[in-house]
Each structure stands twice: as C-alpha cells, then as structure tokens.
Design a protein around this motif. Sequence first.
Motif, PDB file in Angstrom:
ATOM      1  N   PRO A   4      44.084  35.543  35.610  1.00  7.20           N
ATOM      2  CA  PRO A   4      43.067  35.860  36.620  1.00  7.20           C
ATOM      3  C   PRO A   4      42.045  36.865  36.118  1.00  7.20           C
ATOM      4  O   PRO A   4      42.336  37.702  35.272  1.00  7.20           O
ATOM      5  CB  PRO A   4      43.874  36.446  37.775  1.00  7.20           C
ATOM      6  CG  PRO A   4      45.293  36.091  37.502  1.00  7.20           C
ATOM      7  CD  PRO A   4      45.416  35.875  36.029  1.00  7.20           C
ATOM      8  N   VAL A   5      40.862  36.762  36.660  1.00  9.73           N
ATOM      9  CA  VAL A   5      39.787  37.668  36.298  1.00  9.73           C
ATOM     10  C   VAL A   5      40.149  39.088  36.706  1.00  9.73           C
ATOM     11  O   VAL A   5      40.829  39.304  37.698  1.00  9.73           O
ATOM     12  CB  VAL A   5      38.462  37.206  36.948  1.00  9.73           C
ATOM     13  CG1 VAL A   5      38.511  37.329  38.447  1.00  9.73           C
ATOM     14  CG2 VAL A   5      37.288  37.946  36.398  1.00  9.73           C
ATOM     15  N   THR A   7      38.648  41.804  38.111  1.00 12.90           N
ATOM     16  CA  THR A   7      37.672  42.491  38.939  1.00 12.90           C
ATOM     17  C   THR A   7      38.223  42.509  40.351  1.00 12.90           C
ATOM     18  O   THR A   7      38.774  41.498  40.804  1.00 12.90           O
ATOM     19  CB  THR A   7      36.273  41.838  38.917  1.00 12.90           C
ATOM     20  OG1 THR A   7      35.428  42.544  39.831  1.00 12.90           O
ATOM     21  CG2 THR A   7      36.312  40.382  39.271  1.00 12.90           C
ATOM     22  N   HIS A   9      36.537  42.423  42.824  1.00 13.89           N
ATOM     23  CA  HIS A   9      35.489  41.823  43.649  1.00 13.89           C
ATOM     24  C   HIS A   9      35.382  40.309  43.469  1.00 13.89           C
ATOM     25  O   HIS A   9      34.354  39.726  43.811  1.00 13.89           O
ATOM     26  CB  HIS A   9      34.134  42.446  43.310  1.00 13.89           C
ATOM     27  CG  HIS A   9      34.154  43.924  43.226  1.00 13.89           C
ATOM     28  ND1 HIS A   9      34.363  44.740  44.317  1.00 13.89           N
ATOM     29  CD2 HIS A   9      34.006  44.751  42.171  1.00 13.89           C
ATOM     30  CE1 HIS A   9      34.337  46.001  43.938  1.00 13.89           C
ATOM     31  NE2 HIS A   9      34.128  46.032  42.649  1.00 13.89           N
ATOM     32  N   ALA A  10      36.411  39.668  42.958  1.00 19.28           N
ATOM     33  CA  ALA A  10      36.310  38.246  42.609  1.00 19.28           C
ATOM     34  C   ALA A  10      35.856  37.383  43.784  1.00 19.28           C
ATOM     35  O   ALA A  10      34.982  36.536  43.618  1.00 19.28           O
ATOM     36  CB  ALA A  10      37.638  37.744  42.048  1.00 19.28           C
ATOM     37  N   GLN A  11      36.430  37.578  44.957  1.00 16.99           N
ATOM     38  CA  GLN A  11      36.046  36.740  46.095  1.00 16.99           C
ATOM     39  C   GLN A  11      34.604  37.007  46.518  1.00 16.99           C
ATOM     40  O   GLN A  11      33.853  36.085  46.826  1.00 16.99           O
ATOM     41  CB  GLN A  11      36.991  36.951  47.283  1.00 16.99           C
ATOM     42  CG  GLN A  11      36.700  35.999  48.438  1.00 16.99           C
ATOM     43  CD  GLN A  11      36.792  34.537  48.021  1.00 16.99           C
ATOM     44  OE1 GLN A  11      37.795  34.089  47.470  1.00 16.99           O
ATOM     45  NE2 GLN A  11      35.730  33.769  48.271  1.00 16.99           N
ATOM     46  N   ALA A  14      32.402  35.309  44.038  1.00 15.24           N
ATOM     47  CA  ALA A  14      32.410  33.864  44.270  1.00 15.24           C
ATOM     48  C   ALA A  14      31.531  33.513  45.477  1.00 15.24           C
ATOM     49  O   ALA A  14      30.796  32.520  45.454  1.00 15.24           O
ATOM     50  CB  ALA A  14      33.843  33.378  44.482  1.00 15.24           C
ATOM     51  N   TYR A  84      35.099  31.427  35.098  1.00 16.51           N
ATOM     52  CA  TYR A  84      35.663  32.737  34.768  1.00 16.51           C
ATOM     53  C   TYR A  84      36.325  33.367  35.991  1.00 16.51           C
ATOM     54  O   TYR A  84      37.438  33.895  35.908  1.00 16.51           O
ATOM     55  CB  TYR A  84      34.569  33.661  34.216  1.00 16.51           C
ATOM     56  CG  TYR A  84      35.113  35.006  33.841  1.00 16.51           C
ATOM     57  CD1 TYR A  84      35.817  35.180  32.657  1.00 16.51           C
ATOM     58  CD2 TYR A  84      34.946  36.105  34.673  1.00 16.51           C
ATOM     59  CE1 TYR A  84      36.336  36.419  32.312  1.00 16.51           C
ATOM     60  CE2 TYR A  84      35.464  37.337  34.341  1.00 16.51           C
ATOM     61  CZ  TYR A  84      36.154  37.493  33.160  1.00 16.51           C
ATOM     62  OH  TYR A  84      36.690  38.703  32.822  1.00 16.51           O
ATOM     63  N   LEU A  85      35.662  33.321  37.133  1.00 16.43           N
ATOM     64  CA  LEU A  85      36.233  33.938  38.331  1.00 16.43           C
ATOM     65  C   LEU A  85      37.492  33.217  38.794  1.00 16.43           C
ATOM     66  O   LEU A  85      38.409  33.843  39.339  1.00 16.43           O
ATOM     67  CB  LEU A  85      35.189  33.962  39.455  1.00 16.43           C
ATOM     68  CG  LEU A  85      34.057  34.952  39.248  1.00 16.43           C
ATOM     69  CD1 LEU A  85      32.942  34.720  40.262  1.00 16.43           C
ATOM     70  CD2 LEU A  85      34.555  36.390  39.323  1.00 16.43           C
ATOM     71  N   GLU A  86      37.556  31.920  38.568  1.00 12.24           N
ATOM     72  CA  GLU A  86      38.736  31.148  38.974  1.00 12.24           C
ATOM     73  C   GLU A  86      39.906  31.286  38.016  1.00 12.24           C
ATOM     74  O   GLU A  86      41.054  31.270  38.436  1.00 12.24           O
ATOM     75  CB  GLU A  86      38.362  29.678  39.125  1.00 12.24           C
ATOM     76  CG  GLU A  86      37.448  29.416  40.303  1.00 12.24           C
ATOM     77  CD  GLU A  86      36.940  27.985  40.338  1.00 12.24           C
ATOM     78  OE1 GLU A  86      37.413  27.136  39.552  1.00 12.24           O
ATOM     79  OE2 GLU A  86      36.042  27.707  41.156  1.00 12.24           O
ATOM     80  N   GLY A  88      39.782  33.346  34.722  1.00 13.10           N
ATOM     81  CA  GLY A  88      39.773  34.430  33.743  1.00 13.10           C
ATOM     82  C   GLY A  88      39.156  33.976  32.441  1.00 13.10           C
ATOM     83  O   GLY A  88      38.582  32.899  32.349  1.00 13.10           O
TER      84      GLY A  88
END
Length: 89
Positions: A4-5, A7, A9-11, A14, A84-86, A88
């Motif tokens: 997983p990424v 951060t 703040h991923a959601q 996105a 990347y957000l989904e 990593g």
Amino acid sequence: MTGPVKTPHAQQLADAIQRLLANDWPGAHALVQDLDDPIAWRVHGLVHRVEGDLANAGYWYDRAGVTMDASRSVEDEISELREYLEHGE
C-alpha cells in the motif's frame, strides 16, 4: 509492487483524482491544497497543470521531487497516480 501507498491521505488523493477526471479542478484543488506529503504535492501539481497554471504546477512538482513533463498526457499521469495509490510503488 511493494504494498500500500505510504500516505495518510490516499483516499483524499484518490477523490481529488476523480474530480480531475470529472473536469472539476477547483474541487480537486480544495482536497489537496492543505495536504503535506510528496504524493499530495504531485497531485497538487497535476491539478495546477490541468488548470493551465504551469508555473504553479512546476513549483508543486519540484516540491514532490518530480520533473513535470508537459508533453506527457494528463490521462497517462492520472493512470500512474491511480495505480500508485491503489497498489504502492
């Protein structure tokens, strides 16, 4: 992929990307403007690139440690960031 990424703040990022895809750069900007990590800075740069403010976009890309490639399509960059957000790196 390394997982997983990294951060918190991923959601939110996105969601900002979804707003960009819906041609809502002001809404995307509202989601990223106060975030403080390199991925958020890159998305912030992309928002300004979509807006057409390339000088401001360049500032945020530089802060993220990424070279802005104006010849690259926005869609391609969005695809990369979503991946990347989904998943990593």
